[in-house]
Design a protein around this motif. Structure first.
Motif, short mmCIF file in Angstrom:
data_model
loop_
_atom_site.label_atom_id
_atom_site.label_comp_id
_atom_site.label_asym_id
_atom_site.label_seq_id
_atom_site.Cartn_x
_atom_site.Cartn_y
_atom_site.Cartn_z
N ASN A 151 0.81 -1.22 0.00
CA ASN A 151 0.00 0.00 0.00
C ASN A 151 0.84 1.27 0.00
O ASN A 151 0.31 2.33 0.31
CB ASN A 151 -0.92 0.00 1.22
N THR A 152 2.12 1.15 -0.34
CA THR A 152 3.00 2.33 -0.28
C THR A 152 2.40 3.53 -1.02
O THR A 152 2.40 4.64 -0.52
CB THR A 152 4.38 1.98 -0.89
N GLU A 153 1.86 3.25 -2.22
CA GLU A 153 1.33 4.34 -3.04
C GLU A 153 0.13 5.02 -2.35
O GLU A 153 0.04 6.25 -2.31
CB GLU A 153 0.93 3.79 -4.41
N LEU A 154 -0.77 4.21 -1.78
CA LEU A 154 -1.95 4.78 -1.12
C LEU A 154 -1.56 5.56 0.14
O LEU A 154 -2.13 6.60 0.43
CB LEU A 154 -2.94 3.67 -0.75
N LEU A 155 -0.56 5.04 0.86
CA LEU A 155 -0.10 5.73 2.07
C LEU A 155 0.54 7.07 1.69
O LEU A 155 0.35 8.08 2.36
CB LEU A 155 0.93 4.87 2.83
N TYR A 156 1.27 7.06 0.56
CA TYR A 156 1.90 8.30 0.08
C TYR A 156 0.83 9.31 -0.32
O TYR A 156 0.91 10.49 -0.01
CB TYR A 156 2.82 7.95 -1.09
N LYS A 157 -0.21 8.81 -1.00
CA LYS A 157 -1.31 9.69 -1.42
C LYS A 157 -1.96 10.34 -0.20
O LYS A 157 -2.20 11.55 -0.17
CB LYS A 157 -2.34 8.85 -2.19
N ASP A 158 -2.21 9.53 0.82
CA ASP A 158 -2.80 10.01 2.07
C ASP A 158 -1.95 11.13 2.66
O ASP A 158 -2.46 12.17 3.09
CB ASP A 158 -2.82 8.82 3.05
N PHE A 159 -0.64 10.90 2.66
CA PHE A 159 0.31 11.86 3.24
C PHE A 159 0.32 13.17 2.45
O PHE A 159 0.26 14.26 3.01
CB PHE A 159 1.71 11.22 3.27
N ILE A 160 0.37 13.05 1.11
CA ILE A 160 0.42 14.24 0.26
C ILE A 160 -0.86 15.07 0.43
O ILE A 160 -0.82 16.30 0.56
CB ILE A 160 0.60 13.83 -1.23
N LEU A 161 -2.02 14.40 0.48
CA LEU A 161 -3.28 15.14 0.59
C LEU A 161 -3.46 15.80 1.95
O LEU A 161 -3.96 16.90 2.04
CB LEU A 161 -4.47 14.21 0.28
N LYS A 162 -2.99 15.10 3.01
CA LYS A 162 -3.22 15.64 4.35
C LYS A 162 -2.12 16.57 4.82
O LYS A 162 -2.36 17.49 5.58
CB LYS A 162 -3.35 14.48 5.35
N LYS A 163 -0.89 16.29 4.41
CA LYS A 163 0.24 16.98 5.03
C LYS A 163 1.04 17.87 4.09
O LYS A 163 2.19 18.19 4.36
CB LYS A 163 1.20 15.94 5.64
N SER A 164 0.46 18.22 2.93
CA SER A 164 1.22 19.10 2.05
C SER A 164 0.27 19.89 1.16
O SER A 164 -0.93 19.64 1.13
CB SER A 164 2.18 18.29 1.18
N LYS A 165 0.83 20.84 0.43
CA LYS A 165 0.03 21.60 -0.54
C LYS A 165 0.39 21.18 -1.96
O LYS A 165 0.07 21.85 -2.92
CB LYS A 165 0.28 23.10 -0.35
N ARG A 166 1.09 20.05 -2.10
CA ARG A 166 1.46 19.55 -3.43
C ARG A 166 0.26 18.85 -4.07
O ARG A 166 -0.65 18.40 -3.39
CB ARG A 166 2.60 18.52 -3.32
N THR A 167 0.31 18.74 -5.39
CA THR A 167 -0.75 18.03 -6.10
C THR A 167 -0.33 16.58 -6.22
O THR A 167 0.80 16.30 -6.60
CB THR A 167 -0.93 18.61 -7.52
N TYR A 168 -1.26 15.69 -5.91
CA TYR A 168 -0.96 14.26 -6.07
C TYR A 168 -1.25 13.87 -7.51
O TYR A 168 -2.35 14.06 -7.99
CB TYR A 168 -1.80 13.44 -5.10
N ARG A 169 -0.24 13.38 -8.21
CA ARG A 169 -0.47 13.02 -9.62
C ARG A 169 0.35 11.79 -10.03
O ARG A 169 1.29 11.40 -9.34
CB ARG A 169 -0.15 14.18 -10.55
N CYS A 170 -0.07 11.19 -11.15
CA CYS A 170 0.61 10.05 -11.77
C CYS A 170 0.84 8.86 -10.83
O CYS A 170 1.99 8.52 -10.53
CB CYS A 170 1.96 10.46 -12.36
N PRO A 171 -0.22 8.24 -10.33
CA PRO A 171 -0.01 7.09 -9.46
C PRO A 171 0.66 5.94 -10.21
O PRO A 171 0.32 5.69 -11.37
CB PRO A 171 -1.42 6.70 -9.01
N THR A 172 1.62 5.31 -9.58
CA THR A 172 2.26 4.16 -10.20
C THR A 172 2.01 2.94 -9.32
O THR A 172 2.57 2.83 -8.25
CB THR A 172 3.78 4.37 -10.33
N VAL A 173 1.12 2.08 -9.76
CA VAL A 173 0.80 0.89 -8.99
C VAL A 173 1.06 -0.33 -9.85
O VAL A 173 0.51 -0.45 -10.94
CB VAL A 173 -0.68 0.91 -8.52
N ARG A 174 1.93 -1.20 -9.36
CA ARG A 174 2.26 -2.39 -10.14
C ARG A 174 1.32 -3.51 -9.77
O ARG A 174 1.03 -3.72 -8.60
CB ARG A 174 3.69 -2.79 -9.81
N TYR A 175 0.85 -4.22 -10.77
CA TYR A 175 -0.02 -5.37 -10.47
C TYR A 175 0.84 -6.52 -9.97
O TYR A 175 1.89 -6.82 -10.52
CB TYR A 175 -0.79 -5.80 -11.72
#
Ligand code: ZN
Length: 362
Positions: free
Chosen positions: A321-345
């Motif tokens: 879940n690294t990507e989802l945890l990172y998304k959570d962090f970016i949305l809650k703890k920064s003013k950066r835009t979350y873009r281009c998710p890279t999730v490997r199957y």
């Protein structure tokens, strides 16, 4: 350590058959030691990795390893279920990889992939599988504790699909701005250490509280500079707080030199040896640096670190879940835009985001 160099010096003097005898003995001993490590991990199991129940029993064996069965959810599990070794095809090589990683200095992926005959992407995955498992809750600070923030540039190194090229070198944004990742370092003199990525942008009281609230004992004294967020954190937690003006730095034991020295070597590792790391993985590197400091000088340092790593049964969920945890962090703890998710199957994916969240730092 002196002994091993003596043995290595003697190697060219041994005869042909002696070398093969030695190889056999060393392999046997290494197997025995890894089984011993697994036994140690087995003794640390406290709850079922599926449902968290403490009601479990021994349930026959799988390839000489003790298996367990949960009485509540009826699932069976091994000591390493849900840990970094979960689903690995080459667990023995992974163990060797971990031994090399934690016994030496920080090194590049290329060096590691060459040493073990694996591809750089496998080396990257293994590295982060091992490192993510080492993240822990903050310890309790008892004595004089220094606190300071370390600045890193917000980085999306290795991210695919961005519409602009990644700028290298110094940031064009000067001063404290929304492009700076803040890693908070708290070090008790002669004791515990905590390094955690808590914010991108200006440091605030709530981020410090989320990580360190209730982690200071009555006997502790907090030492820091006059950062307004640290001042208000100390006030709300009713801590004994000593601050200093920059010109008095180094006088009368009121300083943050211990933290400054550690921060300098951490920054050197990240910025010079690794040539900068992505903010997504910065906490993992902080874990790496943290355990090396924590167990410095311990005789069985590497074994202790690997035991910690293998007995974290949330590591698999956290890694997946690294990507989802990172998304959570970016949305809650920064003013950066979350873009281009890279999730490997992955073939064996079994993502449990809630479980991952429980074990993580964010
Ligand atoms: Zn269960």
């Amino acid at each position: 350590m002196a002994n091993i160099y003596k043995i290595l010096q003697e190697l060219p003097n041994l005869s042909f058959e002696e070398i093969f005898l030695l190889q056999e003995k060393v392999t046997k001993e290494a197997d025995f030691r890894s089984k011993e490590l697994l036994k140690d991990v087995e003794n640390t199991i406290l709850a079922c990795p599926q449902c968290g129940s403490k009601d479990f029993i021994k349930w026959c064996k799988y390839k000489e390893t003790q298996r367990f069965k949960c009485k509540d959810c009826n699932s069976t599990f091994l000591p390493t279920t849900g840990s970094s070794v979960h689903w690995l095809k080459k667990p023995k090589l992974f163990l060797r990889f971990c031994v090399s990683m934690f016994s030496g200095n920080v090194c590049s992926l290329k060096t590691q992939s060459k040493e073990f005959g694996i591809s750089p992407s496998t080396a990257f995955e293994w590295r982060h599988k091992a490192l993510i498992a080492l993240g822990q809750e903050s310890p309790i600070f008892q004595g004089v504790t220094e606190m300071d923030d370390i600045w890193f540039r917000y980085s999306q190194k290795g991210r695919k699909g961005l519409k602009y090229s990644r700028k290298r070198g110094r940031s064009s944004h000067k001063g404290d701005n929304d492009f700076v990742s803040k890693v908070l370092m708290s070090k008790e003199r002669g004791g515990e250490l905590d390094i955690s990525l808590i914010k991108i942008g200006r440091l605030d009281k709530s981020s410090i509280e989320q990580r360190l609230s209730g982690k200071f004992a009555d006997t502790s004294v907090l030492v820091s500079d006059k950062h307004p967020s640290i001042l208000s954190f100390a006030k709300s937690e009713n801590l004994k707080h000593e601050t200093f003006k920059s010109e008095q730095h180094g006088k009368k034991d009121i300083h943050v030199q211990t933290v400054n020295n550690l921060a300098a070597s951490f920054k050197a590792d990240v910025n010079h040896v690794l040539r900068g790391v992505s903010t997504k993985y910065l906490q993992n590197y902080a874990n790496w640096f943290g355990v090396k400091e924590k167990y410095k000088g311990l005789k069985d340092k590497v074994k202790t670190i690997i035991k910690d790593c293998f007995s974290n049964n949330k590591a698999w969920d956290m890694f997946m879940n690294t990507e989802l945890l990172y998304k959570d962090f970016i949305l809650k703890k920064s003013k950066r835009t979350y873009r281009c998710p890279t999730v490997r199957y992955r073939k064996h994916q079994n993502w449990n985001f809630e479980n991952a969240k429980r074990g993580t730092y964010i």
